[in-house]
Design a protein around this motif. Structure first.
Motif, PDB file in Angstrom:
ATOM      1  N   ASN A 482       0.822  -1.212   0.000  1.00 53.07           N
ATOM      2  CA  ASN A 482       0.000   0.000   0.000  1.00 53.07           C
ATOM      3  C   ASN A 482       0.857   1.264   0.000  1.00 53.07           C
ATOM      4  N   PHE A 483       1.941   1.189   0.749  1.00 55.21           N
ATOM      5  CA  PHE A 483       2.812   2.358   0.794  1.00 55.21           C
ATOM      6  C   PHE A 483       3.402   2.640  -0.590  1.00 55.21           C
ATOM      7  N   HIS A 484       3.884   1.580  -1.235  1.00 52.14           N
ATOM      8  CA  HIS A 484       4.499   1.772  -2.556  1.00 52.14           C
ATOM      9  C   HIS A 484       3.456   2.292  -3.556  1.00 52.14           C
ATOM     10  N   PHE A 485       2.248   1.773  -3.445  1.00 49.74           N
ATOM     11  CA  PHE A 485       1.124   2.275  -4.266  1.00 49.74           C
ATOM     12  C   PHE A 485       0.949   3.770  -4.098  1.00 49.74           C
ATOM     13  N   LYS A 486       0.945   4.180  -2.844  1.00 46.99           N
ATOM     14  CA  LYS A 486       0.704   5.581  -2.515  1.00 46.99           C
ATOM     15  C   LYS A 486       1.788   6.454  -3.130  1.00 46.99           C
ATOM     16  N   VAL A 487       3.025   5.968  -3.043  1.00 44.32           N
ATOM     17  CA  VAL A 487       4.143   6.730  -3.617  1.00 44.32           C
ATOM     18  C   VAL A 487       3.893   6.955  -5.110  1.00 44.32           C
ATOM     19  N   TRP A 488       3.384   5.909  -5.787  1.00 42.51           N
ATOM     20  CA  TRP A 488       3.181   6.011  -7.230  1.00 42.51           C
ATOM     21  C   TRP A 488       1.854   6.668  -7.603  1.00 42.51           C
ATOM     22  N   ALA A 489       0.903   6.679  -6.638  1.00 43.85           N
ATOM     23  CA  ALA A 489      -0.404   7.275  -6.943  1.00 43.85           C
ATOM     24  C   ALA A 489      -0.250   8.749  -7.288  1.00 43.85           C
ATOM     25  N   ASP A 490       0.766   9.375  -6.694  1.00 45.31           N
ATOM     26  CA  ASP A 490       0.964  10.811  -6.921  1.00 45.31           C
ATOM     27  C   ASP A 490       1.781  11.115  -8.176  1.00 45.31           C
ATOM     28  N   ALA A 491       2.223  10.077  -8.870  1.00 44.78           N
ATOM     29  CA  ALA A 491       3.011  10.312 -10.088  1.00 44.78           C
ATOM     30  C   ALA A 491       2.077  10.537 -11.280  1.00 44.78           C
ATOM     31  N   SER A 492       2.595  11.151 -12.312  1.00 46.62           N
ATOM     32  CA  SER A 492       1.781  11.427 -13.499  1.00 46.62           C
ATOM     33  C   SER A 492       1.538  10.127 -14.276  1.00 46.62           C
ATOM     34  N   GLU A 493       0.436  10.104 -15.038  1.00 47.99           N
ATOM     35  CA  GLU A 493       0.103   8.908 -15.810  1.00 47.99           C
ATOM     36  C   GLU A 493       1.201   8.569 -16.826  1.00 47.99           C
ATOM     37  N   PRO A 494       1.700   9.557 -17.574  1.00 41.84           N
ATOM     38  CA  PRO A 494       2.761   9.225 -18.552  1.00 41.84           C
ATOM     39  C   PRO A 494       4.000   8.614 -17.884  1.00 41.84           C
ATOM     40  N   GLU A 495       4.373   9.126 -16.709  1.00 43.53           N
ATOM     41  CA  GLU A 495       5.542   8.559 -16.032  1.00 43.53           C
ATOM     42  C   GLU A 495       5.263   7.119 -15.601  1.00 43.53           C
ATOM     43  N   ARG A 496       4.056   6.895 -15.098  1.00 36.19           N
ATOM     44  CA  ARG A 496       3.676   5.542 -14.684  1.00 36.19           C
ATOM     45  C   ARG A 496       3.792   4.564 -15.851  1.00 36.19           C
ATOM     46  N   THR A 497       3.244   4.981 -16.990  1.00 37.03           N
ATOM     47  CA  THR A 497       3.272   4.108 -18.174  1.00 37.03           C
ATOM     48  C   THR A 497       4.710   3.850 -18.620  1.00 37.03           C
ATOM     49  N   ARG A 498       5.484   4.913 -18.670  1.00 31.60           N
ATOM     50  CA  ARG A 498       6.867   4.788 -19.133  1.00 31.60           C
ATOM     51  C   ARG A 498       7.636   3.787 -18.264  1.00 31.60           C
ATOM     52  N   VAL A 499       7.522   3.943 -16.931  1.00 32.41           N
ATOM     53  CA  VAL A 499       8.282   3.076 -16.024  1.00 32.41           C
ATOM     54  C   VAL A 499       7.752   1.639 -16.079  1.00 32.41           C
ATOM     55  N   GLU A 500       6.426   1.496 -16.191  1.00 36.95           N
ATOM     56  CA  GLU A 500       5.870   0.141 -16.308  1.00 36.95           C
ATOM     57  C   GLU A 500       6.445  -0.581 -17.526  1.00 36.95           C
ATOM     58  N   GLU A 501       6.555   0.164 -18.623  1.00 39.70           N
ATOM     59  CA  GLU A 501       7.092  -0.476 -19.832  1.00 39.70           C
ATOM     60  C   GLU A 501       8.571  -0.803 -19.691  1.00 39.70           C
ATOM     61  N   GLU A 502       9.281   0.089 -19.035  1.00 40.92           N
ATOM     62  CA  GLU A 502      10.708  -0.154 -18.797  1.00 40.92           C
ATOM     63  C   GLU A 502      10.891  -1.442 -17.987  1.00 40.92           C
ATOM     64  N   ILE A 503      10.057  -1.608 -16.975  1.00 41.65           N
ATOM     65  CA  ILE A 503      10.156  -2.809 -16.137  1.00 41.65           C
ATOM     66  C   ILE A 503       9.834  -4.054 -16.969  1.00 41.65           C
ATOM     67  N   LYS A 504       8.796  -3.949 -17.809  1.00 40.76           N
ATOM     68  CA  LYS A 504       8.425  -5.102 -18.651  1.00 40.76           C
ATOM     69  C   LYS A 504       9.577  -5.505 -19.559  1.00 40.76           C
ATOM     70  N   ARG A 505      10.194  -4.502 -20.178  1.00 37.93           N
ATOM     71  CA  ARG A 505      11.336  -4.777 -21.065  1.00 37.93           C
ATOM     72  C   ARG A 505      12.435  -5.505 -20.289  1.00 37.93           C
ATOM     73  N   ARG A 506      12.723  -4.985 -19.109  1.00 35.32           N
ATOM     74  CA  ARG A 506      13.788  -5.550 -18.290  1.00 35.32           C
ATOM     75  C   ARG A 506      13.466  -6.995 -17.888  1.00 35.32           C
ATOM     76  N   MET A 507      12.210  -7.254 -17.538  1.00 33.65           N
ATOM     77  CA  MET A 507      11.828  -8.587 -17.096  1.00 33.65           C
ATOM     78  C   MET A 507      11.949  -9.603 -18.211  1.00 33.65           C
ATOM     79  N   LYS A 508      11.770  -9.148 -19.449  1.00 32.76           N
ATOM     80  CA  LYS A 508      11.826 -10.084 -20.587  1.00 32.76           C
ATOM     81  C   LYS A 508      13.247 -10.549 -20.866  1.00 32.76           C
ATOM     82  N   LYS A 509      14.201  -9.715 -20.530  1.00 28.65           N
ATOM     83  CA  LYS A 509      15.599 -10.022 -20.849  1.00 28.65           C
ATOM     84  C   LYS A 509      16.036 -11.359 -20.277  1.00 28.65           C
TER      85      LYS A 509
END
Lengths: 509, 509
Positions: A482-509
């Motif tokens: 919940n805490f980590h959620f809260k930290v990200w809840a205040d971030a902008s939508e574009p930043e959220r999307t960008r970082v989510e995709e970065e993580i996905k790319r990294r996980m595929k490696k």
């Protein structure tokens, strides 16, 4: 000169430069909050009623039960006058069996001054024999009690060996340290004026070592620096990473140390904490560095690198942190160098005798149903919690977590939004330290920032133990999530999307 | 580079240069002989059947009995499941009283994880409160639990404080050390690259300090050397000297430290071992450095020098060396410097919890007839032995011995005939080391040469403990006396006469 000459300007520079995050700013803040929680008025400030101390592997603080046999055995040796009563009565009062009484009597027969006298510098000879037998059973190779020092925990002998390795002059010597590492090592190197040369553990590759990179690192250092690399620290199972090194990896490390003339410091305090990452898969296996070294020597027909390996009763399934029992086995140490190490240990006279007895129980466990059942139960619970912890944290958005295959920690990578990093900068704190402080104040969960362990530049981690009481484990995980959620809840939508995709790319490696 | 780079040439110069005679060549030889005594064939080589370990203050090795209350209290806290039985039953089995049971329960109520968890870096808060109360009763001045660290024995905090004082760069700093001193100090200074500047204790003047000489020594050092003297080590009661400093001497030392801006390291581990030199005379009094400092401050109306004072359960009347319980009180330490010390202690996590409990019993002794009687009996026996030892050695021809007023050691001056000194030179040993080895091989009595403690040049001493079992004490004294006789029996008559007259002249002064 005035009394005030005692100031930060006059004290040891190496002390000033030392960092030790496991008991650093975040845990100190936790202690302060803990005191406030005792006061009903002040406690109202916080949305929780207790601190969960996940900053340090301290199982009994979080509710681990002790092994009855261990405590009874020590109590009987401490208070031998109790042994004048009938065995039946002792068994009833202590809830122990005959084995425990016999063992206490046998120990006292061999050591008539019991626990009250200083022992020899290396510790009770009879316990060192038990440790040697344990090592022989573990490795299938002989062990000599004369190569074993019983010590106050494992931190103390690590410090003694690093002091020994510190070279004729300050900063003559360097030691290879993994990134991430346990801060005892970086702190002790700073205190002893030894350079740390870092080698990276590759997170996305199960925190493994790349041998070509390691070789390059050493050659580079020797080409550009005046100090000589004299040793390598290997932590297996990994702290803070929770990874377990394979036989092949260890064997390559012996090759490498032989080639470069390095001494090996092998931190194996988590050797009993090896978990199956997934129940259907094979359990990872612990190979001691000593065993791999002796196999290597057998194959090559000659002596390999010098090795110090460290173990302790604080971890494993006993978790007896307070008793401060540890040992170091010294292999392939030139005799004259060994005498110098003896001198360093002699200065502290000897390890506490109760810790020495605890080592006896760990290495020579009783043939006792209760003891076996207890340690099995503890182990299974640790295993379950390790699995749940890494799986759950791995599923938190904007967080990744490698499998915890060993030890007692998870070291999840936390992604942080830009606004949060800016806030941290304003607070003049590394972003992960700021995160840990906020997490503490929001949830009562006390963790250690990754920067305290060193981490790949540009990444952020936290280390937390797997030790929270199992009945509260879900709640504890939810708090972090919940805490980590809260930290990200205040971030902008574009930043959220960008970082989510970065993580996905990294996980595929 | 080959594995063999791990050699005396590559290891720490400071380790190589460190000396620690208390566990040095003579005690190592004693251990080897001890092993031979276990073999009936080899044992025939020696005219004795046991080693008397007088090299180290290790009372229980020589037969001291433990205090029942202390052991029972610790055993009950270690094995709290025993507390589920009826109090009457526990009292019977442990031979303890209700007080002991109540105290164990109270401790566990305050510290639910008992002895199994790491404590905070400074130790159990409840025990630190007991230590503070003890210090307040002792000194008549307040003590703050936050200024107290519970430690593994007293050697460890001494090392931490010296490390802190070691200055921004190696050999920036110097520390004043008495001659003779306890070798922990010289060894730790060498390990920490701190200069030792020596000040002499005057043997014929009850091992006292001459303040004018001390001032001259400091001024001289600062005029000719680049390093700054930052601290002074004071050992009171004296080890190895057995002398007790007067209030006036301590007060002058505070003046001096204030004037020169020095930190005081006050080793007070023998504070409970103060003996009346002759029954009809007044007992010497122990004044703690803290009390003298606070009185000085009250008189001056301002803060005085910084002080670290060390104490331990290994000595006194408990003699619990194996449990490794100690503490340091830190007074007048700037807050930021205190945080640095905290960091150094944090690296070792905490002192062993059993030693912490032993400190609790020492500083907050039970109101218990048995305990009081035990400690009184032990004290009186130590006192008798101290008196007999110094008197008897003082009466041996070619030997002088100052009165043992405190601690557990005698430090007799031994005169050696020329032929013996020549023999020692041939054996490539300092004459007093050669003497100790010969004494060991002839009598089984293991002592430490004065050179291990430093001594006025041209003089020879040995240090031996007062701890041999009282029933064998006469025999033990006779052995030493006969050995010294034998050494002198082989000297020429003119030399004997000359040295006898020299001793007479000296004694008259």
């Amino acid at each position: 000169m005035p009394s005030s000459q005692f100031s930060l300007r006059t004290i040891s520079k190496s002390v000033l430069e030392t960092e030790y995050a496991v008991r650093g700013a975040v845990p100190l803040r936790a202690l302060a909050i803990d005191r406030e929680l005792d006061d009903p008025e002040l406690a109202k400030k916080y949305p929780f009623d207790r601190i969960v101390y996940c900053n340090i592997g301290n199982p009994m603080l979080l509710g681990l039960e002790y092994a009855l046999f261990l405590r009874n055995y020590i109590a009987l040796v401490l208070a031998p006058h109790v042994l004048t009563h009938s065995d039946a009565e002792i068994c009833r009062i202590f809830n122990c069996n005959q084995n425990c009484i016999d063992r206490a009597r046998a120990f006292l027969a061999k050591n008539p001054s019991g626990l009250g006298a200083y022992t020899t510098t290396k510790g009770f000879p009879s316990v060192r024999r038990e440790v040697a037998d344990f090592l022989e059973r573990r490795d299938g190779f002989p062990a000599d009690p004369e190569d074993i020092y019983l010590t106050d925990g494992a931190s103390l002998p690590v410090k003694a060996v690093i002091k020994l390795l510190s070279g004729p002059n300050p900063f003559d010597s360097a030691i290879l340290l993994p990134i991430p590492q346990y801060p005892l090592y970086s702190a002790t190197l700073t205190l002893c004026s030894v350079h740390a040369v870092h080698y990276e553990l590759h997170e996305e590759d199960d925190w493994s070592v790349r041998m070509d990179e390691l070789r390059r690192r050493v050659d580079e250092h020797h080409a550009t620096s005046k100090s000589t690399i004299r040793a390598i620290v290997i932590i297996n199972p990994g702290n803070p990473t929770g990874s377990v090194l394979t036989h092949k990896a260890l064997s390559s490390l012996v090759d490498f140390c032989d080639e470069k003339g390095l001494v090996i410091l092998s931190d194996e305090v988590y050797q009993a904490n090896i978990y199956a990452p997934e129940p259907e898969k094979d359990r990872p296996v612990f190979h001691s560095m000593k065993k791999v070294l002796r196999e290597w020597e057998k194959a090559k027909g000659r002596e390999g690198p010098s090795l110090f390996s460290f173990h302790s009763v604080s971890k494993g399934v006993l978790g007896e942190c307070g008793l401060r029992g540890g040992f170091v086995e010294c292999c392939n140490i030139p005799k004259d160098v060994g005498m110098e190490l003896y001198k360093v240990f002699s200065l502290c006279l000897c390890a506490n005798t109760v810790g020495q007895l605890a080592i006896s129980v760990m290495t020579n466990p009783p043939d006792d149903v209760g003891y076996k059942k207890h340690t099995q139960t503890v182990f299974e619970s640790l295993e379950r919690r390790a699995q749940i912890l890494s799986r759950s944290l791995g599923n938190v958005p904007f967080m990744t977590c490698e499998t915890v295959s060993g030890a007692m920690y998870a070291f999840p990578r936390i992604y942080l939004p830009e606004y949060f990093v800016t806030e941290a900068r304003k607070a003049n704190l590394p972003p992960d330290s700021y995160y840990c402080l906020r997490l503490l104040e929001d949830t009562g969960v006390c963790t250690v920032p990754g920067s305290g362990f060193l981490q790949q530049s540009g990444t952020f981690h936290i280390r937390l133990t797997t030790l929270e009481d199992e009945s509260r484990f879900e709640d504890f995980l939810l708090k972090i999530r919940n805490f980590h959620f809260k930290v990200w809840a205040d971030a902008s939508e574009p930043e959220r999307t960008r970082v989510e995709e970065e993580i996905k790319r990294r996980m595929k490696k």
